[in-house]
Write a protein that holds these residues in place. Sequence first.
Motif, PDB file in Angstrom:
ATOM      1  N   MET A 100     -61.848 -15.766  32.134  1.00 43.67           N
ATOM      2  CA  MET A 100     -63.195 -16.303  31.886  1.00 43.67           C
ATOM      3  C   MET A 100     -63.951 -15.452  30.891  1.00 43.67           C
ATOM      4  SD  MET A 100     -64.338 -17.483  35.736  1.00 43.67           S
ATOM      5  CE  MET A 100     -65.995 -17.805  35.232  1.00 43.67           C
ATOM      6  N   GLY A 101     -63.700 -14.112  30.898  1.00 45.76           N
ATOM      7  CA  GLY A 101     -64.364 -13.219  29.954  1.00 45.76           C
ATOM      8  C   GLY A 101     -63.981 -13.517  28.509  1.00 45.76           C
ATOM      9  N   MET A 102     -62.917 -14.280  28.292  1.00 48.53           N
ATOM     10  CA  MET A 102     -62.501 -14.650  26.930  1.00 48.53           C
ATOM     11  C   MET A 102     -63.092 -15.986  26.503  1.00 48.53           C
ATOM     12  SD  MET A 102     -58.484 -13.585  27.204  1.00 48.53           S
ATOM     13  CE  MET A 102     -57.995 -11.960  27.770  1.00 48.53           C
ATOM     14  N   GLY A 103     -64.068 -16.506  27.289  1.00 49.50           N
ATOM     15  CA  GLY A 103     -64.723 -17.743  26.904  1.00 49.50           C
ATOM     16  C   GLY A 103     -64.133 -18.985  27.553  1.00 49.50           C
ATOM     17  N   VAL A 104     -63.204 -18.848  28.505  1.00 47.10           N
ATOM     18  CA  VAL A 104     -62.582 -19.993  29.175  1.00 47.10           C
ATOM     19  C   VAL A 104     -63.425 -20.361  30.387  1.00 47.10           C
ATOM     20  CG1 VAL A 104     -60.486 -20.846  30.272  1.00 47.10           C
ATOM     21  CG2 VAL A 104     -60.340 -19.274  28.345  1.00 47.10           C
ATOM     22  N   GLY A 105     -63.606 -21.658  30.647  1.00 42.75           N
ATOM     23  CA  GLY A 105     -64.358 -22.102  31.821  1.00 42.75           C
ATOM     24  C   GLY A 105     -63.666 -21.711  33.121  1.00 42.75           C
ATOM     25  N   GLU A 106     -64.459 -21.739  34.222  1.00 40.78           N
ATOM     26  CA  GLU A 106     -63.918 -21.275  35.512  1.00 40.78           C
ATOM     27  C   GLU A 106     -62.760 -22.138  35.977  1.00 40.78           C
ATOM     28  OE1 GLU A 106     -66.790 -21.051  38.573  1.00 40.78           O
ATOM     29  OE2 GLU A 106     -65.438 -20.130  40.007  1.00 40.78           O
ATOM     30  N   GLN A 107     -62.935 -23.474  35.934  1.00 42.34           N
ATOM     31  CA  GLN A 107     -61.867 -24.352  36.416  1.00 42.34           C
ATOM     32  C   GLN A 107     -60.610 -24.210  35.563  1.00 42.34           C
ATOM     33  OE1 GLN A 107     -61.931 -26.054  39.218  1.00 42.34           O
ATOM     34  NE2 GLN A 107     -63.939 -25.132  39.598  1.00 42.34           N
ATOM     35  N   ALA A 108     -60.824 -24.100  34.239  1.00 39.17           N
ATOM     36  CA  ALA A 108     -59.666 -23.903  33.358  1.00 39.17           C
ATOM     37  C   ALA A 108     -58.983 -22.573  33.654  1.00 39.17           C
ATOM     38  CB  ALA A 108     -60.090 -23.978  31.900  1.00 39.17           C
ATOM     39  N   ALA A 109     -59.771 -21.527  33.901  1.00 37.32           N
ATOM     40  CA  ALA A 109     -59.213 -20.208  34.216  1.00 37.32           C
ATOM     41  C   ALA A 109     -58.412 -20.252  35.510  1.00 37.32           C
ATOM     42  CB  ALA A 109     -60.333 -19.172  34.314  1.00 37.32           C
ATOM     43  N   ILE A 110     -58.938 -20.971  36.536  1.00 34.73           N
ATOM     44  CA  ILE A 110     -58.207 -21.117  37.807  1.00 34.73           C
ATOM     45  C   ILE A 110     -56.876 -21.821  37.562  1.00 34.73           C
ATOM     46  CG2 ILE A 110     -58.260 -22.274  40.048  1.00 34.73           C
ATOM     47  CD1 ILE A 110     -61.289 -21.789  40.070  1.00 34.73           C
ATOM     48  N   GLY A 111     -56.936 -22.881  36.740  1.00 38.56           N
ATOM     49  CA  GLY A 111     -55.694 -23.621  36.462  1.00 38.56           C
ATOM     50  C   GLY A 111     -54.661 -22.743  35.769  1.00 38.56           C
ATOM     51  N   ILE A 112     -55.135 -21.907  34.824  1.00 41.55           N
ATOM     52  CA  ILE A 112     -54.197 -21.034  34.095  1.00 41.55           C
ATOM     53  C   ILE A 112     -53.554 -20.029  35.044  1.00 41.55           C
ATOM     54  CG2 ILE A 112     -54.065 -19.242  32.321  1.00 41.55           C
ATOM     55  CD1 ILE A 112     -56.285 -20.742  30.832  1.00 41.55           C
ATOM     56  N   VAL A 113     -54.364 -19.417  35.905  1.00 41.10           N
ATOM     57  CA  VAL A 113     -53.831 -18.415  36.845  1.00 41.10           C
ATOM     58  C   VAL A 113     -52.823 -19.055  37.787  1.00 41.10           C
ATOM     59  CG1 VAL A 113     -54.441 -16.885  38.740  1.00 41.10           C
ATOM     60  CG2 VAL A 113     -55.854 -16.941  36.688  1.00 41.10           C
ATOM     61  N   ARG A 114     -53.166 -20.217  38.290  1.00 43.00           N
ATOM     62  CA  ARG A 114     -52.232 -20.895  39.226  1.00 43.00           C
ATOM     63  C   ARG A 114     -50.929 -21.286  38.522  1.00 43.00           C
ATOM     64  NH1 ARG A 114     -56.455 -24.805  42.574  1.00 43.00           N
ATOM     65  NH2 ARG A 114     -57.397 -23.137  43.849  1.00 43.00           N
ATOM     66  N   ALA A 115     -51.083 -21.719  37.242  1.00 43.38           N
ATOM     67  CA  ALA A 115     -49.875 -22.082  36.493  1.00 43.38           C
ATOM     68  C   ALA A 115     -48.971 -20.864  36.295  1.00 43.38           C
ATOM     69  CB  ALA A 115     -50.258 -22.694  35.151  1.00 43.38           C
ATOM     70  N   ILE A 116     -49.575 -19.710  35.992  1.00 40.54           N
ATOM     71  CA  ILE A 116     -48.779 -18.483  35.805  1.00 40.54           C
ATOM     72  C   ILE A 116     -48.124 -18.076  37.122  1.00 40.54           C
ATOM     73  CG2 ILE A 116     -48.915 -16.039  35.219  1.00 40.54           C
ATOM     74  CD1 ILE A 116     -51.159 -16.733  33.283  1.00 40.54           C
ATOM     75  N   ALA A 117     -48.912 -18.119  38.219  1.00 44.86           N
ATOM     76  CA  ALA A 117     -48.381 -17.722  39.527  1.00 44.86           C
ATOM     77  C   ALA A 117     -47.240 -18.636  39.957  1.00 44.86           C
ATOM     78  CB  ALA A 117     -49.506 -17.733  40.568  1.00 44.86           C
ATOM     79  N   ALA A 118     -47.321 -19.933  39.569  1.00 44.30           N
ATOM     80  CA  ALA A 118     -46.278 -20.878  39.950  1.00 44.30           C
ATOM     81  C   ALA A 118     -45.063 -20.793  39.034  1.00 44.30           C
ATOM     82  CB  ALA A 118     -46.846 -22.308  39.927  1.00 44.30           C
ATOM     83  N   GLY A 119     -45.147 -19.972  37.957  1.00 40.23           N
ATOM     84  CA  GLY A 119     -44.016 -19.808  37.036  1.00 40.23           C
ATOM     85  C   GLY A 119     -43.916 -20.929  36.012  1.00 40.23           C
ATOM     86  N   ASP A 120     -45.042 -21.675  35.802  1.00 40.69           N
ATOM     87  CA  ASP A 120     -45.014 -22.784  34.847  1.00 40.69           C
ATOM     88  C   ASP A 120     -45.242 -22.333  33.412  1.00 40.69           C
ATOM     89  OD1 ASP A 120     -46.674 -25.022  37.190  1.00 40.69           O
ATOM     90  OD2 ASP A 120     -44.552 -24.557  36.887  1.00 40.69           O
ATOM     91  N   VAL A 121     -45.673 -21.079  33.210  1.00 38.17           N
ATOM     92  CA  VAL A 121     -45.911 -20.553  31.866  1.00 38.17           C
ATOM     93  C   VAL A 121     -44.736 -19.662  31.489  1.00 38.17           C
ATOM     94  CG1 VAL A 121     -47.481 -19.287  30.385  1.00 38.17           C
ATOM     95  CG2 VAL A 121     -48.393 -20.661  32.266  1.00 38.17           C
ATOM     96  N   PRO A 122     -43.943 -20.016  30.506  1.00 38.46           N
ATOM     97  CA  PRO A 122     -42.760 -19.203  30.159  1.00 38.46           C
ATOM     98  C   PRO A 122     -43.142 -17.795  29.717  1.00 38.46           C
ATOM     99  CG  PRO A 122     -42.662 -21.378  29.131  1.00 38.46           C
ATOM    100  CD  PRO A 122     -44.032 -21.228  29.692  1.00 38.46           C
ATOM    101  N   ASN A 123     -42.300 -16.818  30.140  1.00 42.48           N
ATOM    102  CA  ASN A 123     -42.429 -15.418  29.700  1.00 42.48           C
ATOM    103  C   ASN A 123     -43.735 -14.764  30.140  1.00 42.48           C
ATOM    104  OD1 ASN A 123     -39.953 -15.666  28.267  1.00 42.48           O
ATOM    105  ND2 ASN A 123     -41.067 -16.633  26.569  1.00 42.48           N
ATOM    106  N   VAL A 124     -44.477 -15.364  31.063  1.00 42.55           N
ATOM    107  CA  VAL A 124     -45.731 -14.791  31.570  1.00 42.55           C
ATOM    108  C   VAL A 124     -45.686 -14.790  33.092  1.00 42.55           C
ATOM    109  CG1 VAL A 124     -48.238 -14.972  31.637  1.00 42.55           C
ATOM    110  CG2 VAL A 124     -47.003 -15.630  29.586  1.00 42.55           C
ATOM    111  N   SER A 125     -46.056 -13.676  33.724  1.00 42.36           N
ATOM    112  CA  SER A 125     -46.035 -13.562  35.175  1.00 42.36           C
ATOM    113  C   SER A 125     -47.193 -12.703  35.636  1.00 42.36           C
ATOM    114  CB  SER A 125     -44.713 -12.971  35.641  1.00 42.36           C
ATOM    115  OG  SER A 125     -44.561 -11.656  35.127  1.00 42.36           O
TER     116      SER A 125
END
Length: 376
Positions: free
Chosen positions: A348-373
């Motif tokens: 969120m500190g990089m200008g991303v909205g809260e809901q979008a930030a939650i979605g990104i974190v959940r996607a990373i935690a679920a392993g949906d983002v390649p090469n990112v954990s």
Amino acid sequence: MAQALRSVEDETPQTALVAQVNADPGLVLLDQERFNQFYEAIKQETDKLVPDLTTEKGRKEIASMAFKVAKTKTAIDAAGKLLNEEARAKINIVDAARRDIREKLDALKDEVRRPLTEWEAREEERVAACEGLIARMKAAAIVPLDDTAEAVADRLAQVKAFALDEGQFQSLLPAALQQQTATVEALTAAHARLVKEEADRAELDRLRAEAAERAERELAEAEAKVAAEAAERAKQEAEARAARAAEEERARIEAAAKAAEDAARALAEAAARAEREAADRAHADALAAEKRRADEADAARKAEADRIARETAAREAEEKAAADAAAARAADIEHRSKIMGAAKVAIMGMGVGEQAAIGIVRAIAAGDVPNVSIKF
């Protein structure tokens, strides 16, 4: 001064000049050579004076000669002032004539030049208007970073609508046409680029929204699955504890029954042995049998107490292990939540909205983002 110098009129060749200057002091003001000659004549007379300060007559002669020189100076200076006044009067007349002439001729000049002046003013306005339109077209070609396709399209339509009249632009027409063409080309290219970029951004936003929704749904499913598995494990552990308790109770009952049977059998054997013994030992045998029964009862009670203590310790150990496992699971869930929350705040500190930030974190935690954990 005239009387003082009159005594030398027949003695020097400059006496005539002295007389002229005495009559008209202004003669030496406009003729430096004549003044030099006049000065030499005066100087010759003053040089003949022999100063004698020892007598009153000598001192008066000195004072008289100095006064005569001063009087001559005053007469010449007064003549000079008079000449200045006369000259100033002439200068004033000339200046007044000059002013009148300047004003009349300037007015005539302006009257003659008025058609050209008015034409030049109109020409300046025309050139300024044409250059202003060229500058507007040049400025319209600039596309800021925050510009939109709609705004660029509006400017493009305005620039295309500009009518470049040859009679108005004249020599500036080629530059105006060139700038209009350049601006139309630049805005056309910018409009196409912005339309594509806006479409790409819309598609990216849609994909991000879908990814966030999917990540949220998968996280909810994962949390529900973890809760269901925890409930199932708790149920299985409870059933296992109940089964072990039932088995232990059955074993205890069987052991007690066996102990009672063994005791009864022992009593019967003792009774049989007592009956076969002599009558004199009957009383002692009865006492011994009674003591044995008491000892056996004590042993049975002690065995039962030991069994209950063992069962209680085992049950408490199982309950503690289950509590420790539940606490560990809760701590792990809390730890993961804190880490994911910190990651959300950083994004969120990089200008991303809260809901979008939650979605990104959940996607990373679920392993949906390649090469990112996320490191838990």
